[in-house]
Design a protein around this motif. Structure first.
Motif, PDB file in Angstrom:
ATOM      1  N   GLN A   1     -18.584 -22.394  71.677  1.00 16.05           N
ATOM      2  CA  GLN A   1     -17.761 -23.560  71.384  1.00 16.05           C
ATOM      3  C   GLN A   1     -18.471 -24.780  71.940  1.00 16.05           C
ATOM      4  O   GLN A   1     -19.047 -24.727  73.025  1.00 16.05           O
ATOM      5  CB  GLN A   1     -16.387 -23.435  72.036  1.00 16.05           C
ATOM      6  CG  GLN A   1     -15.594 -22.242  71.563  1.00 16.05           C
ATOM      7  CD  GLN A   1     -14.313 -22.076  72.364  1.00 16.05           C
ATOM      8  OE1 GLN A   1     -14.034 -22.815  73.286  1.00 16.05           O
ATOM      9  NE2 GLN A   1     -13.526 -21.087  71.992  1.00 16.05           N
ATOM     10  N   ALA A   2     -18.429 -25.845  71.183  1.00 16.75           N
ATOM     11  CA  ALA A   2     -19.001 -27.087  71.686  1.00 16.75           C
ATOM     12  C   ALA A   2     -18.154 -27.538  72.878  1.00 16.75           C
ATOM     13  O   ALA A   2     -16.933 -27.470  72.842  1.00 16.75           O
ATOM     14  CB  ALA A   2     -18.986 -28.154  70.602  1.00 16.75           C
ATOM     15  N   ILE A   3     -18.822 -27.960  73.923  1.00 13.50           N
ATOM     16  CA  ILE A   3     -18.087 -28.430  75.093  1.00 13.50           C
ATOM     17  C   ILE A   3     -18.243 -29.945  75.206  1.00 13.50           C
ATOM     18  O   ILE A   3     -19.266 -30.507  74.833  1.00 13.50           O
ATOM     19  CB  ILE A   3     -18.535 -27.733  76.397  1.00 13.50           C
ATOM     20  CG1 ILE A   3     -20.025 -27.932  76.651  1.00 13.50           C
ATOM     21  CG2 ILE A   3     -18.195 -26.271  76.365  1.00 13.50           C
ATOM     22  CD1 ILE A   3     -20.499 -27.412  77.981  1.00 13.50           C
ATOM     23  N   GLY A   4     -17.205 -30.579  75.683  1.00  7.38           N
ATOM     24  CA  GLY A   4     -17.203 -32.032  75.790  1.00  7.38           C
ATOM     25  C   GLY A   4     -17.843 -32.513  77.082  1.00  7.38           C
ATOM     26  O   GLY A   4     -18.141 -31.741  77.995  1.00  7.38           O
ATOM     27  N   GLN A   5     -18.034 -33.811  77.154  1.00  6.29           N
ATOM     28  CA  GLN A   5     -18.649 -34.430  78.327  1.00  6.29           C
ATOM     29  C   GLN A   5     -17.884 -34.155  79.625  1.00  6.29           C
ATOM     30  O   GLN A   5     -18.522 -33.891  80.642  1.00  6.29           O
ATOM     31  CB  GLN A   5     -18.811 -35.937  78.110  1.00  6.29           C
ATOM     32  CG  GLN A   5     -19.941 -36.290  77.159  1.00  6.29           C
ATOM     33  CD  GLN A   5     -21.288 -35.807  77.672  1.00  6.29           C
ATOM     34  OE1 GLN A   5     -21.623 -35.961  78.842  1.00  6.29           O
ATOM     35  NE2 GLN A   5     -22.065 -35.201  76.792  1.00  6.29           N
ATOM     36  N   PRO A   6     -16.554 -34.177  79.634  1.00  9.13           N
ATOM     37  CA  PRO A   6     -15.869 -33.880  80.900  1.00  9.13           C
ATOM     38  C   PRO A   6     -16.202 -32.482  81.425  1.00  9.13           C
ATOM     39  O   PRO A   6     -16.423 -32.298  82.621  1.00  9.13           O
ATOM     40  CB  PRO A   6     -14.384 -33.997  80.544  1.00  9.13           C
ATOM     41  CG  PRO A   6     -14.353 -34.924  79.372  1.00  9.13           C
ATOM     42  CD  PRO A   6     -15.608 -34.615  78.605  1.00  9.13           C
ATOM     43  N   GLU A   7     -16.271 -31.497  80.520  1.00 15.46           N
ATOM     44  CA  GLU A   7     -16.593 -30.135  80.944  1.00 15.46           C
ATOM     45  C   GLU A   7     -18.043 -30.043  81.401  1.00 15.46           C
ATOM     46  O   GLU A   7     -18.359 -29.366  82.377  1.00 15.46           O
ATOM     47  CB  GLU A   7     -16.324 -29.137  79.807  1.00 15.46           C
ATOM     48  CG  GLU A   7     -16.653 -27.701  80.144  1.00 15.46           C
ATOM     49  CD  GLU A   7     -15.817 -27.092  81.269  1.00 15.46           C
ATOM     50  OE1 GLU A   7     -16.167 -25.992  81.716  1.00 15.46           O
ATOM     51  OE2 GLU A   7     -14.823 -27.703  81.705  1.00 15.46           O
ATOM     52  N   ILE A   8     -18.933 -30.738  80.721  1.00 14.33           N
ATOM     53  CA  ILE A   8     -20.340 -30.760  81.126  1.00 14.33           C
ATOM     54  C   ILE A   8     -20.463 -31.342  82.529  1.00 14.33           C
ATOM     55  O   ILE A   8     -21.137 -30.783  83.395  1.00 14.33           O
ATOM     56  CB  ILE A   8     -21.195 -31.557  80.122  1.00 14.33           C
ATOM     57  CG1 ILE A   8     -21.298 -30.783  78.803  1.00 14.33           C
ATOM     58  CG2 ILE A   8     -22.576 -31.858  80.692  1.00 14.33           C
ATOM     59  CD1 ILE A   8     -21.918 -31.573  77.662  1.00 14.33           C
TER      60      ILE A   8
END
Length: 122
Positions: free
Chosen positions: A80-87
């Protein structure tokens, strides 16, 4: 699949397992659909309590990296593509772990940053 746990480390065993499996999943070493060893088997292989491995699997499930179903076991979830907050969260988590290890080793901040720079260039 090779997972190692350093019982002398200040990093909890479940976190060592979680981090290693997460890295293997995120780098593609463990492909989507790959079945992970049963909790009891991995615990026995590592000489750890079943609850320790179960917590690692639970954390991976919460992060969306694996899915667990009764009688079907735990498998690597589709990417799943992860967003900037998760990164940013994952990067901060990795940095905290690294800083803790560097501190226990008595490494200076400059030596620590040098080690990170070298690792990023490999």
């Amino acid at each position: 699949m090779i997972v190692e746990v350093d019982t002398a480390s200040a990093v909890p065993a479940y976190e060592q397992i979680r981090a290693q499996l997460a890295t293997m999943i995120e780098t593609g070493v463990l492909a989507p659909g790959t079945k992970l060893p049963p909790v009891r088997q991995l615990a026995a292989d590592l000489g750890l309590a079943v609850n320790t491995v179960a917590r690692a699997y639970t954390e991976l499930d919460r992060a969306g990296l694996v899915t667990s179903r009764v009688r079907h076991g735990t498998v690597v979830a589709p990417h799943q593509a992860i967003g900037q907050p998760e990164i940013r969260r994952r990067l901060a988590e990795a940095a905290d772990s690294f800083a803790a290890i560097a501190g226990r080793l008595g490494v200076t901040p400059d030596e620590s940053l040098d080690a990170v720079r070298k690792a990023l260039h490999r």
